[in-house]
Motif scaffolding. Structure first.
Motif, mmCIF file in Angstrom:
data_model
loop_
_atom_site.group_PDB
_atom_site.id
_atom_site.type_symbol
_atom_site.label_atom_id
_atom_site.label_comp_id
_atom_site.label_asym_id
_atom_site.label_seq_id
_atom_site.Cartn_x
_atom_site.Cartn_y
_atom_site.Cartn_z
ATOM 1 N N ALA A 2 38.407 31.283 44.514
ATOM 2 C CA ALA A 2 38.800 29.870 44.463
ATOM 3 C C ALA A 2 39.327 29.575 43.064
ATOM 4 C CB ALA A 2 37.600 28.981 44.785
ATOM 5 N N VAL B 289 40.433 42.293 45.377
ATOM 6 C CA VAL B 289 40.922 41.863 46.683
ATOM 7 C C VAL B 289 40.417 40.455 47.002
ATOM 8 C CG1 VAL B 289 41.342 42.655 49.054
ATOM 9 C CG2 VAL B 289 40.565 44.286 47.346
ATOM 10 N N ALA B 290 39.419 40.010 46.253
ATOM 11 C CA ALA B 290 38.784 38.725 46.568
ATOM 12 C C ALA B 290 39.786 37.577 46.516
ATOM 13 C CB ALA B 290 37.651 38.458 45.580
ATOM 14 N N ASP C 212 40.126 33.488 35.539
ATOM 15 C CA ASP C 212 40.865 34.476 36.331
ATOM 16 C C ASP C 212 40.193 35.837 36.119
ATOM 17 O OD1 ASP C 212 42.863 36.472 37.150
ATOM 18 O OD2 ASP C 212 44.110 34.699 37.469
ATOM 19 N N ILE D 103 40.603 38.966 37.502
ATOM 20 C CA ILE D 103 41.367 40.211 37.344
ATOM 21 C C ILE D 103 42.123 40.233 36.010
ATOM 22 C CG2 ILE D 103 43.596 39.693 38.464
ATOM 23 C CD1 ILE D 103 42.905 42.387 40.075
HETATM 24 N N1 CTP Z 1 42.242 36.512 41.142
HETATM 25 C C1 CTP Z 1 41.178 36.586 40.283
HETATM 26 N N2 CTP Z 1 40.618 35.436 39.796
HETATM 27 C C2 CTP Z 1 41.113 34.243 40.132
HETATM 28 C C3 CTP Z 1 42.193 34.155 41.016
HETATM 29 C C4 CTP Z 1 42.739 35.307 41.499
HETATM 30 O O1 CTP Z 1 40.751 37.678 39.976
HETATM 31 N N3 CTP Z 1 40.544 33.142 39.637
HETATM 32 C C5 CTP Z 1 42.855 37.766 41.617
HETATM 33 C C6 CTP Z 1 42.745 38.021 43.106
HETATM 34 O O2 CTP Z 1 41.563 38.747 43.415
HETATM 35 C C7 CTP Z 1 43.990 38.834 43.359
HETATM 36 C C8 CTP Z 1 44.997 38.290 42.359
HETATM 37 O O3 CTP Z 1 44.222 37.670 41.329
HETATM 38 O O4 CTP Z 1 43.831 40.190 43.068
HETATM 39 C C9 CTP Z 1 45.954 37.298 42.907
HETATM 40 O O5 CTP Z 1 45.259 36.270 43.562
HETATM 41 P P1 CTP Z 1 46.005 34.938 43.976
HETATM 42 O O6 CTP Z 1 45.004 33.972 44.518
HETATM 43 O O7 CTP Z 1 47.185 35.275 44.810
HETATM 44 O O8 CTP Z 1 46.521 34.499 42.537
HETATM 45 P P2 CTP Z 1 46.435 33.168 41.762
HETATM 46 O O9 CTP Z 1 46.372 33.518 40.319
HETATM 47 O O10 CTP Z 1 45.321 32.351 42.281
HETATM 48 O O11 CTP Z 1 47.841 32.525 42.048
HETATM 49 P P3 CTP Z 1 48.272 31.278 42.940
HETATM 50 O O12 CTP Z 1 48.828 30.330 41.978
HETATM 51 O O13 CTP Z 1 49.266 31.812 43.904
HETATM 52 O O14 CTP Z 1 47.009 30.766 43.630
#
Ligand code: CTP
Length: 427
Positions: free
Chosen positions: A302, A298-299, A330, A332
């Motif tokens: 950044a 859910v985090a 990333d 997740i």
């Molecule tokens: N997430 C993660 N690690 C990251 C970025 C995102 O684990 N570095 C996870 C978030 O906790 C969430 C999901 O990925 O469950 C989607 O996050 P989001 O910020 O919407 O995705 P991004 O990959 O950052 O896509 P965007 O290009 O829209 O920022």
């Protein structure tokens, strides 16, 4: 889903079940059990009982009568439960930590094993001459007694009268069993085996939807340092992740909440791991992944961090300042790509094309389920509407407060998790 991936998940689920010893003991997850030990030779088995209860997810605190300490040391029980063992009624140090009335209010169940003939007599007559008997007078928690004594003492009418009184007051009597006794006699009076006692204790609790499942939830923002006093972050309040953690714990799950900096209290019965940066959140997530059944990201991580962190506070000497940013890992996607991956659930806060962007993230990040919502209406707010997306379907959850929607999300996660682990494995 590829067949071997389904098989991997099924095997991982089965081995996690085995870790919990038996599925029947799942209802002990998150339960607070005060284990009372009285003086009898069976006290040595209480160590194994404490271990089994703890392994099934219960938080165990031990109270021993002075006589019990002649048979087994408080240190053994302290080592097995990770909690200080209480032995004295008038112990200034213990009262400063958790006083006897606080201790009486704490448990979901008081389990006395072994319960000696003398202890049964003292409780039946309402005495409060040591810590354990005092607790029994003061507690409102259900009480279970596991008698253990010589067969002649068990068969004595005085013991039976006492047990009748205690049973009439609503106390549960577990056992005893028949068999060979430590004194050489054979007959009734042996304490039930630790596994049997743990199962009887488990049977006293209703089973929650997520009983015994291990959940890891990331929540809140991350902060990426620029220099010792500045950072890059976002508006995430952590409320959604914290609501999910609280509701999952209430449904019996063993919850670890990996949290970025937020101004929220730790939900009851949840273990929180505090982190600041995305890298720290990744390290904590990887450390918690083994044995995790369901991972929920859910985090608001950044996506970028400064390429280097200035050792000293940056001074405003120039008219403009360029920060070079590099991509963060990333989290997740890393978890979803593990060989022994948990059921993985993501969140997406979008400002446009919520469902379409959510669906592409579901696929790109190899998630089992993803909840997508509108970012601007969600950050810091108490109410939420979310789209639930999976490989071949969608549903709308809410609108409602975050606790209500969290419960709907958990019900959906559970349903998908079960259908996933029950996917037939083809040869
Ligand atoms: N997430 C993660 N690690 C990251 C970025 C995102 O684990 N570095 C996870 C978030 O906790 C969430 C999901 O990925 O469950 C989607 O996050 P989001 O910020 O919407 O995705 P991004 O990959 O950052 O896509 P965007 O290009 O829209 O920022």
């Amino acid at each position: 889903m590829p067949v071997d991936a389904a098989e991997t998940r099924l095997l991982s689920w089965l081995s996690n079940r085995r870790l919990n010893e038996t599925v029947r003991m799942n209802s002990l997850a998150n339960k607070r059990i005060l284990l009372g030990i009285t003086g009898g030779i069976a006290a040595y088995k209480s160590a194994e009982l404490a271990r089994l209860l703890g392994k099934a997810g219960a938080d165990v605190r031990v109270v021993m009568t002075p006589a019990a300490t002649q048979f087994i040391t408080p240190l053994t029980l302290q080592a097995l439960t990770g909690n200080r063992v209480h032995t004295e009624l008038l112990d200034a140090e213990a009262e400063a930590g958790m006083g006897h009335i606080e201790l009486a209010r704490w448990p979901d169940l008081v389990l006395i094993a072994p319960a000696s003939a003398d202890f049964l007599a003292r409780v039946a007559s309402g005495q409060a001459d040591d810590l354990l008997s005092t607790l029994l007078l003061a507690t409102r928690a259900p009480v279970a007694l596991a008698p253990a004594m010589n067969q002649a003492m068990w068969l004595n009418a005085a013991t039976h009268d006492n047990l009748r009184v205690l049973a009439a007051r609503g106390m549960q009597i577990f056992g005893p069993a028949e068999g060979e006794q430590a004194c050489g006699d054979t007959g009734p009076g042996r304490m039930l085996e630790p596994q049997q006692l743990a199962e009887k204790a488990a049977a006293l609790f209703e089973t929650g939807l997520l009983a015994g499942l291990r959940l890891v939830i990331t929540a809140g923002p991350t902060r990426e340092a620029i220099d010792p006093v500045r950072y890059i972050s976002n508006h995430s309040s952590g409320k959604m992740g914290y609501a999910l953690a609280a509701e999952a714990a209430a449904a019996g799950a063993l919850v670890t909440l990996i949290s970025g900096p937020v101004a929220l209290p730790v939900p009851e019965r949840v273990r929180r791991v505090d982190v600041v940066s995305a890298q720290q959140m990744l390290d904590a997530s990887l450390a918690e992944a083994p044995g995790c059944d369901i991972f929920i990201g859910v985090a608001a991580v950044a996506d970028y961090r400064p390429a280097s962190v200035a050792a000293q506070k940056l001074k405003k000497t120039a008219q403009s300042l360029k920060l070079e940013l590099v991509r963060n890992p990333d989290i997740i996607s890393t978890i979803a790509s593990l060989e022994q991956r948990p059921f993985t659930v993501g969140f997406a806060a979008e400002t446009e094309d919520v469902d379409a962007n959510g669906a592409s993230k579901l696929q790109r990040k190899k998630l089992d389920l993803l909840f997508a919502n509108h970012a601007t209406s969600t950050f810091g707010s108490d109410a939420i509407t979310a789209s639930a997306l999976w490989s071949d379907g969608r549903a709308t959850l809410g609108p409602g407060n975050k606790s209500l929607v969290a419960r709907q999300m958990l019900a959906l996660i559970h349903a998908h998790y079960l259908s996933l682990i029950h996917t037939p494995v083809k040869s």
